[in-house]
Design an enzyme around this catalytic site. Structure first.
Site, PDB file in Angstrom:
ATOM      1  N   PHE A  71      32.536  41.540  41.406  1.00  0.00           N
ATOM      2  CA  PHE A  71      33.583  40.871  40.623  1.00  0.00           C
ATOM      3  C   PHE A  71      34.917  41.538  40.942  1.00  0.00           C
ATOM      4  CE2 PHE A  71      36.507  40.019  37.265  1.00  0.00           C
ATOM      5  CZ  PHE A  71      36.254  38.701  36.918  1.00  0.00           C
ATOM      6  N   ASP A 107      37.848  48.849  44.670  1.00  0.00           N
ATOM      7  CA  ASP A 107      38.355  48.193  43.463  1.00  0.00           C
ATOM      8  C   ASP A 107      37.937  49.035  42.250  1.00  0.00           C
ATOM      9  OD1 ASP A 107      38.718  46.694  41.194  1.00  0.00           O
ATOM     10  OD2 ASP A 107      37.760  44.879  41.953  1.00  0.00           O
ATOM     11  N   THR A 141      58.595  38.703  41.315  1.00  0.00           N
ATOM     12  CA  THR A 141      59.779  38.850  40.472  1.00  0.00           C
ATOM     13  C   THR A 141      59.851  40.237  39.853  1.00  0.00           C
ATOM     14  OG1 THR A 141      59.731  36.506  39.931  1.00  0.00           O
ATOM     15  CG2 THR A 141      61.035  37.922  38.469  1.00  0.00           C
ATOM     16  N   LYS A 151      43.118  47.460  33.951  1.00  0.00           N
ATOM     17  CA  LYS A 151      42.346  47.686  32.712  1.00  0.00           C
ATOM     18  C   LYS A 151      42.879  48.877  31.891  1.00  0.00           C
ATOM     19  CE  LYS A 151      38.201  45.124  33.324  1.00  0.00           C
ATOM     20  NZ  LYS A 151      37.626  44.249  32.297  1.00  0.00           N
TER      21      LYS A 151
END
Lengths: 487, 487
Positions: free
Chosen positions: A205, A314, A369, A345
């Site tokens: 995931f 990750d 941005t 997280k």
């Protein structure tokens, strides 16, 4: 009931008074107190309101953020639950921690909270200091470049982009972009937008935006109906537990996965879609808490390097101490640092660290941005200072040992119910015989005052805050024993 | 020099005292004051620091968020600039607005600022109220579903996912997922991950994550070396100005684009990659401030519907009043509401509104850890209340008229330099003969105290805050006249 309210009001008052950082534990109740089953009537009523405009089918209960404190989540029915799910693994210091409150109460921070700059064009002196004094001190060794982002998905997406840019830059060998690259890129075609691929793992995931989702393979409901890149998907080890009793089989399992990884590099090269990068979790989290051995990760790094690809670890769910080391990959003794490490997280924001080669030479290639947010980095700074001052990574390692040993004990007593106990630090998990048993079990645990989370098909995962201490572990284990006995 | 410092200190004090919301204008200086050229020595020194760990080539100057106020950005060299770029169009109320300061100063908000819940599993009562009382009142008519997100890219990515899910659900005609869909989805293959496509436009900008980037076609540097979906790209009108002198040609241009759009629907259908959705900006912003006529958008909506696809209007840059209407698409008198409208930037967070059909029936399909953030919605709420109380959308329309007329006057006087003046509200732009002239011109404007932004190849864009008033427009126009005269 009145006493609990009084307690909650007292907390509210204390919580707003600046005080010693770890005093959040002294404000906690001595244990869970349940007034209703979960969801209680007020939670149901609010969820019903929410349903008018939202898909509320994933709601567990409605949270009272004023009354929640430390490791305890309080719902709007007044149920006080010990929370070992931690807002899907995203709470570093529990609820209403004084160190985080101070960030918002300090008048010196006001202009940073109020004004959100476009950091790519207008960095602030405070942000430049935050890069240097907040983020770089926690950089994985050898990764001297950090790019703040906003969430786990965009951290991974941009980390993957950095890998694709690095890969193409290497291929280009110092030559400038060709006219063909420039024009074809504008219409999504090669050579400008090359057909390189990213290797990911079964059960992985990495997020839910189109690029990250193409690397995600944990549950069909995340992926159904969404177009996807045709990228290689390798098997990730599925070990037998307890590990020490299955060494030979598990080593064979590593070998099976690694052989297929090598094959996939060759397959995709001959399909003219060479693998530019590999993305992998140190522990497959959402997919079901699947661990890979240090030997597996060492060999994965070697194969990835030999094939000229970049390795992205990750650490969105594992990073910031939950496994008993600051970064989970530190458990693997890799021969050299990974190329890129993504985080989010528990950082309450996102970003990635990378080796210098993975920083694009031209501006506007990794850009948006906001490019992160100084206000969030104030929270990161306060969090990291607290983690350091209170030795919370070490705390998590020690508490994790107690939790894991306790789970193994319960598993021996209830071996049909609680299986495959595993974990590092407090990042623990166990399996149950099937999904409906698991869902029933965690429902009963919740009604007993323990808020737990699930992952994979049959797994229960622990994701408490870093302030989760021995006494909390014992409360969870006692409640588990009680619930399992009656189950 | 001393006077300016004193002024800045005074501002600092005033800015922290609760006061009437629009008093931010009364705290502004009477005009720009420049002490150095841009970037000044301190900006250069800080940028040099930043370069050690970051790609700082896009830095314009280093911002002093403490001293900036209202429409005026102050850099760390003490230069006070009238800011018509607004942090890449993302500042709704300028710098240090009291209404936003109050959000962070109100002790009632503390627990919402400190605790970031995973809203998909643990919504808060405050969040449920924010959906109802903050977001739904500004919903585009007919779009009764709102999904908060975090930034422009993830708002568009999730809006596109909602469209793909809607499209497949329609095709499926109420039948459950097949086993083949479930298993194929896990390996990125059809039918689970179907080969549907999203149509976007030449010159469009929708973000930089893999899905959004596949719809972005403004500049090669955004896209080079990143793999992309092979999705259809249609031409977007390129009008001649002034519009009233080129009606026939511009109508023909609409026809050319619309014919190609229809062709692409058929081409991609016969390529077995049918178009599930169309994503379009009401004004192509990053790509060069290209406008489409109401007739173009009306016809685009009709063709999209006739082909069974969903229409996503990307209002990330145009939304929240900048064009003199709350949503820019309201200028187009569409026969029916668009299907989905994405927002971010001036909202200081992100999300999308959608028709009820575009809300997935199952949980976890549009989902992530945070699903937005209640703390950001406190800022949105304060912003929207100020916009309403001070009539800022109407202000933007009126000030925009003055700005546009002034730009047209300058263009008549300097017709070789300032061309194709266009705009709605203060969302104005003009072209210059070439990129190097444009870059030199805005450099001189910046040194004269006006902070402007660029877009496309040769364009200057105006993106002031909504509190930009007549007197600010006159200052900009006067400085432009001065700079153009000497140029």
């Amino acid at each position: 009931m009145k006493a609990t309210r009084l307690f909650a009001l007292r907390n509210l008052f204390h919580a707003r008074t600046p005080c010693r950082a770890n005093s959040v534990l002294s404000q906690e109740p001595s244990g869970p107190t349940m007034k209703t089953t979960i969801p209680g009537p007020r939670s149901q009523q609010f969820t019903h309101e929410l349903e008018k405009t939202q898909n509320a089918l994933s709601t567990i209960f409605v949270l009272d953020v004023d009354k929640s404190v430390g490791n305890y989540a309080v719902d709007i029915d007044g149920n006080v639950m010990l929370d070992v799910y931690g807002q899907i693994a995203s709470l570093p210091l529990g609820y209403n921690h004084p160190a985080i409150q101070k960030v918002f109460q300090d008048p010196k921070n006001l202009s940073q909270l109020v004004n959100r700059p476009a950091l790519g064009v207008h960095p602030t002196p405070q942000f430049i200091k935050q890069i240097d004094q907040t983020l770089l001190p926690i950089a994985p060794k050898g990764l001297e470049y950090v790019q703040p982002m906003m969430c786990g998905s965009c951290s991974n997406e941009n980390a993957l982009k950095a890998i694709c840019i690095w890969y193409a830059t290497k291929q280009r060998g110092g030559k400038p972009f060709t006219d063909e690259e420039l024009t074809s890129s504008m219409i999504n075609k090669a050579p400008g937008c090359p057909q390189v691929s990213i290797m990911s793992f079964e059960g992985a995931f990495h997020g839910r935006t189109f690029g990250a989702l193409s690397c995600t393979h944990s549950k069909p409901i995340h992926k159904l109906d969404i177009p996807s890149f045709d990228w290689p998907i390798a098997p990730f080890p599925r070990y037998k537990y307890p590990l020490q009793e299955h060494e030979r089989e598990n080593k064979k399992e590593d070998g099976r996965c690694l052989a297929r990884i090598e094959e996939l590099f060759h397959e995709y090269k001959s399909k003219n879609s060479p693998v530019a990068g590999v993305i992998v979790e140190p522990i497959q989290s959402e997919g079901g808490d699947y661990h890979g051995s240090p030997a597996f990760f060492q060999r994965l790094q070697k194969i990835t390097k030999a094939n000229g690809a970049g390795l992205l670890i990750d650490e969105v769910q594992t990073g910031l101490g939950a496994t008993g080391k600051f970064w989970a990959y530190e458990h693997f003794n890799l021969p050299e640092p990974p190329d890129v490490v993504a985080f989010s997280k528990k950082f309450q924001t996102g970003g990635y660290f990378a080796k210098a080669d993975f920083q694009p030479k031209q501006p506007y290639r990794i850009f948006n941005t906001w490019m992160g947010e100084p206000a969030k980095l104030l929270v990161v700074d306060a969090t990291l200072k607290t983690v350091k001052a209170e030795n919370l990574v070490e705390n998590t390692r020690k508490t994790g040992d107690i939790l894991l040993k306790g789970l193994e004990d319960i598993s021996r007593k209830h071996s049909k119910l609680i299986q495959n106990v595993r974990g590092r630090g407090t990042f623990c998990a166990f399996d149950m015989p099937d999904a409906s048993t698991r869902d029933k079990f965690i429902g009963q645990m919740r009604n007993a005052g323990i808020q737990m989370g699930t992952c994979g098909d049959v797994t229960v995962r622990f994701r408490p805050a870093l302030i989760f201490a021995d006494r909390h572990a014992h409360i969870v284990l006692d409640k588990m024993n009680e619930v399992a006995k009656k189950f």
